[in-house]
Design a protein around this motif. Structure first.
Motif: not given
Length: 459
Positions: A8-20
């Motif tokens: 998964a790909f996680v945002c370092d700023d807000c913590g939201m994750d994405y499949p790509r």
């Protein structure tokens, strides 16, 4: 053939994750997505017990009458204003966050606290942002009393190593300075990233709840003076304390969250050479102490949390030397000042072609929502403008509406009692705030309905 681990790909700023991977996160940040490997899911039979935020290991649902009621154990820290904010002392086994601007006094206050706690229990101060010699120099400079056998210092950034030291030394009180500087092996990202902050806070909380350890965690703030990091951090801990820095040496401590008490109490401190000193009677600081009567000075009573504070408002008006008069205020909201001067021009026909300066004695900043100072503000302005004196034994409080009426304020009776206890002989209050319980306080209570009525009584 073993299955490839999920990513998964996680945002370092807000913590939201994405499949790509993608260039921009929904929070607006660019190039902040980091690839994270997800652990394989386990069946319920093989899944180990996981401690929740409260440290419970499960056990199934119970009826309310089957749950054992345990009263939270509190202990006084010896720091009066801190005990007041924590609703009677520090709760054993609690995890608390304290935040504030750089230089607000977070480290100073907690250095004093850990020294006091070491007198009765094994205590540890973990500093991830400064050397141990710097901390020792601070302790010597502040002349703190501590038990050399119970006070431990640690310079470490690994959460796992910190917990190992807590276990090895049987620490019962700990300070982590700060949550943005430590890292854990169970999360990805750099120190201070949402995943690191959240996971580290969970690990500390789980350990403290399981081993009955009391902990304070220092947290950074962002440019809006709000706690930095994910909002989940606030939900994990038991209490969130924040230090507001006023102009000068005054500090106010407020609990924005407290699972073991209320959040209405405010603590007042004064920064000195000996550190953060509790102010038992803050009204004495916010009154100038002058014994001479002079125009432009009015005393009122505000409410900080559930505390009533007497303070002095000063106003100075001088003939302007420019085409446009100046309006300068320290500790007050400028929009409120403009509105009140407009009310005076409309309803009292007052001409204000002067440079006007407002000041709050003691450097306290007044919130925009604190409208009870309206009458004191306009009285101080007219006092300086028309050169008449408001006696220093007079206290004025009330909100002024746009049509010139005096509106009621909240907690009128406690405010009047506070003023009477400090020796004020005449107190002006809104008419609708008058109550019979005010009659036996030894002061003359004068209710007013309009700004015209107030000015006739004062002049």
């Amino acid at each position: 053939m073993a299955k490839a681990p999920k990513m998964a790909f996680v945002c370092d700023d807000c913590g939201m994750d994405y499949p790509r991977w993608q260039g921009q996160c929904r929070c607006g940040a660019w190039n902040t997505l980091v690839e994270v490997r997800l652990s394989a899911a386990k069946t319920s039979a093989s899944r180990p017990a996981v401690l929740g935020y409260a440290g419970a290991a499960g056990g199934g649902a119970k009826k309310l009458n089957e749950v054992e009621s345990v009263e939270a154990e509190k202990r006084l820290t010896g720091i009066g204003e801190l005990d007041r904010v924590l609703s009677g002392g520090l709760t054993t086994g609690s995890v608390n966050i304290i935040s504030g601007d750089p230089g607000a006094g977070k480290t100073t206050l907690l250095s004093d606290l850990v020294a006091r706690m070491s007198q009765s229990t094994a205590s540890l101060y973990c500093t991830a942002e400064e050397s141990l010699s710097q901390f020792k120099n601070r302790v010597n400079r502040l002349k703190l009393n501590y038990n050399e056998d119970n006070l431990y210092l640690l310079s470490e950034t690994s959460v796992e190593s910190i917990i190992e030291e807590l276990e090895a030394k049987q620490i019962k009180f700990a300070v982590i300075d700060s949550i943005q500087a430590v890292v854990t092996d169970n999360a990805n990202g750099s120190p201070g990233s949402p995943s690191q902050v959240k996971t580290a806070a969970q690990a500390f909380t789980q350990y403290c709840k399981k081993n009955n350890v009391t902990m304070f965690i220092i947290a950074h703030v962002n440019k809006n003076n709000e706690i930095a990091g994910p909002q989940t951090l606030v939900h994990i801990v038991d209490s969130l304390l924040h230090i507001d820095t006023n102009d000068g040496q005054i500090r106010t401590l407020r609990a924005n969250k407290n699972r073991f008490g209320d959040v209405d109490t405010v603590g007042i401190f004064r920064m000195s050479e000996r550190g953060m000193v509790s102010v038992d009677n803050p009204s004495e600081i916010f009154l100038s102490g002058s014994t001479t009567d002079s125009p432009g000075s009015t005393i009122t009573c505000i409410r900080k949390g559930n505390r009533n504070l007497l303070l002095e408002i000063q106003c100075l008006t001088t003939e302007t030397e420019s085409e446009f008069p100046q309006r300068v205020c320290v500790g007050l909201n400028m929009n409120r000042i403009k509105m009140l001067t407009g009310i005076l021009r409309k309803h009292t026909k007052t001409k204000i072609f002067h440079d006007t300066f407002f000041n709050i004695v003691g450097g306290l900043k007044i919130d925009e929502s604190e409208t009870c100072i309206d009458l004191a503000l306009v009285t101080a302005l007219l006092s300086s403008l028309n050169d008449f004196v408001v006696p220093r034994t007079t206290c004025i409080m009330g909100e002024l509406s746009l049509n010139g009426d005096v509106r009621p304020i909240d907690s009128g009776v406690p405010r009047v009692k506070e003023a009477a206890q400090h020796g004020f002989t005449e107190i002006f209050i809104p008419f609708r705030n008058y109550h019979k319980s005010m009659e036996g306080l030894g002061a003359k209570i004068t209710p007013v309905k309009t700004i015209h009525e107030l000015l006739e009584l004062i002049n």
